[in-house]
Motif scaffolding. Sequence first.
Motif, short mmCIF file in Angstrom:
data_model
loop_
_atom_site.label_atom_id
_atom_site.label_comp_id
_atom_site.label_asym_id
_atom_site.label_seq_id
_atom_site.Cartn_x
_atom_site.Cartn_y
_atom_site.Cartn_z
N VAL A 55 0.78 -1.05 -0.02
CA VAL A 55 -0.11 -0.02 0.05
C VAL A 55 0.97 1.15 -0.09
O VAL A 55 1.75 1.37 0.82
N GLU A 58 1.07 7.34 0.60
CA GLU A 58 0.36 8.47 0.12
C GLU A 58 -1.19 7.92 0.82
O GLU A 58 -1.94 8.78 1.46
N ILE A 59 -1.44 6.66 0.46
CA ILE A 59 -2.90 6.21 0.84
C ILE A 59 -3.06 6.19 2.52
O ILE A 59 -3.87 6.52 3.10
N LYS A 62 -3.58 9.63 3.93
CA LYS A 62 -5.09 9.99 3.80
C LYS A 62 -5.84 9.28 4.98
O LYS A 62 -6.64 9.77 5.55
N TYR A 71 -10.96 1.31 7.15
CA TYR A 71 -10.60 0.89 5.98
C TYR A 71 -10.01 -0.52 6.10
O TYR A 71 -9.82 -1.12 7.06
#
Length: 289
Positions: A55, A58-59, A62, A71
Amino acid sequence: MKPEFQVYFLTFREARRVLLSKGEVRLNLDLRKTNRTFVVKVEEDKIIFPDGSEVEKEIIEKIAKDDGTVYFVRDGHVFKAAIAGEHFYKLVPTIPPTIEINGIRMHRTKDTNPLWDTRAKIKAVEPKEGEFVLDTCMGLGYTAIESAKRGAYVITVEKDPNVIELARLNPWSYEVFHSQNIQVIQGDVFEVIRKFKDETFDVIIHDPPRFSLAGELYSEEFYAELFRILKPGGRIFHYVGNPGKKFRRKDLQRGVMERLRKVGFKNVKRVEEALGVVARKPKKESGRG
């Protein structure tokens, strides 16, 4: 290498820990349902889960900024635990999670958590080993699970397939689909209840959506059905809350109590700590009057 764990759950808590770590970090990845932890590798631009899923950093950044959403990572992809349809449903990262539908949470979370909220409701009627319990509105199934842990047999009803889908995803709801003491019925309890025989249940836990969304579940007609299927001497807890009381001086609980008495319930009283009402069906010798 075989994956140890098919679905990895992430909330802002885990994401923030990742961002503070270098090399590797041990994380709980099942929304704290257990104390189990996994080693996650932290590289400069990505993190790598035990099954090899990658992953992007950047994710993770967030997710770290979003304290209102759960998530999960599956097959190397990141998803929100949310469903958009006629309404918007999502798991909220309280511990344990609750569901939010159009911004309205299904459990109390202020100064409590969904598990304590559930146990306050259960305590009002104390399901016992071998008793039959009707849980009218399943939600994430916490009421059914807590009743079954006490040895009761539970039938739980849920109208909304989206709620059932999120419950199937939620680690804290696992037992509702796998306990031998719990049967899940998908359907509208207003209709389902008519199919039950008279005097079937020892305990009913009625935790409906708010009055503005499901007024029929607060009706005299529905309460008469609850009375019919409850055994003589049986107990009922009815979560009501008090929406609007603070501002409109409207006492929804009082109306509920009056209608319960009207269909035959006795010992009707408020349970302040659970924001609801308890009542009993008279034993045979007492009659309905």
